[in-house]
Design a protein around this motif. Structure first.
Motif, PDB file in Angstrom:
ATOM      1  N   VAL A  39       0.812  -1.226   0.000  1.00 27.49           N
ATOM      2  CA  VAL A  39       0.000   0.000   0.000  1.00 27.49           C
ATOM      3  C   VAL A  39       0.845   1.275   0.000  1.00 27.49           C
ATOM      4  N   GLY A  40       2.180   1.120  -0.062  1.00 24.84           N
ATOM      5  CA  GLY A  40       3.029   2.296  -0.254  1.00 24.84           C
ATOM      6  C   GLY A  40       3.745   2.826   0.966  1.00 24.84           C
ATOM      7  N   TYR A  41       3.741   2.065   2.072  1.00 17.86           N
ATOM      8  CA  TYR A  41       4.494   2.503   3.253  1.00 17.86           C
ATOM      9  C   TYR A  41       5.892   1.904   3.228  1.00 17.86           C
ATOM     10  N   ALA A  42       6.844   2.639   3.772  1.00 19.49           N
ATOM     11  CA  ALA A  42       8.230   2.185   3.779  1.00 19.49           C
ATOM     12  C   ALA A  42       8.431   0.980   4.689  1.00 19.49           C
ATOM     13  N   ASN A  43       7.619   0.882   5.755  1.00 16.21           N
ATOM     14  CA  ASN A  43       7.793  -0.216   6.700  1.00 16.21           C
ATOM     15  C   ASN A  43       6.529  -0.417   7.532  1.00 16.21           C
TER      16      ASN A  43
END
Length: 111
Positions: A78-82
């Motif tokens: 969904v586009g989060y780094a972590n």
């Protein structure tokens, strides 16, 4: 700046939320002034483009959590780094952690 530009911005965010790293890129892609788009978006939609992006991401994360996906996979998809960034935004929007959400969802499915 027209209403069409803010609608185009919403559509762009909905389609590309996984890959947007900086919200300013929306204005660049649409070839409009970031400052004008930012102000008009808030006025027309009642929230900032960044808030809208987070809303779209968290809603997508909910669906993936309901599917039983691992949190690190959900964050990436969904586009989060972590995971920790996902957890922070998820809790801010829903009032619960992704794990708590899954447990509630799972319990409702079992009924």
């Amino acid at each position: 700046m027209t209403e069409t530009d803010t609608v185009r911005a919403k559509q762009y965010i909905q389609k590309n939320f996984r890959s947007i790293r900086r919200i300013q890129s929306v204005a660049v892609t649409l070839n409009v002034s970031y400052e004008t788009l930012r102000k008009t978006f808030v006025r027309r939609h009642g929230r900032s483009m960044q808030q809208y992006l987070e809303e779209v991401r968290v809603n997508a994360a909910r669906r993936k959590i309901e599917e039983g996906k691992k949190l690190y996979e959900v964050a990436r998809e969904v586009g989060y780094a972590n995971e920790s960034t996902l957890i922070k935004h998820f809790k801010k929007m829903t009032g619960m952690t992704p794990k708590e959400y899954y447990e509630i969802f799972k319990d409702e499915e079992d009924v």
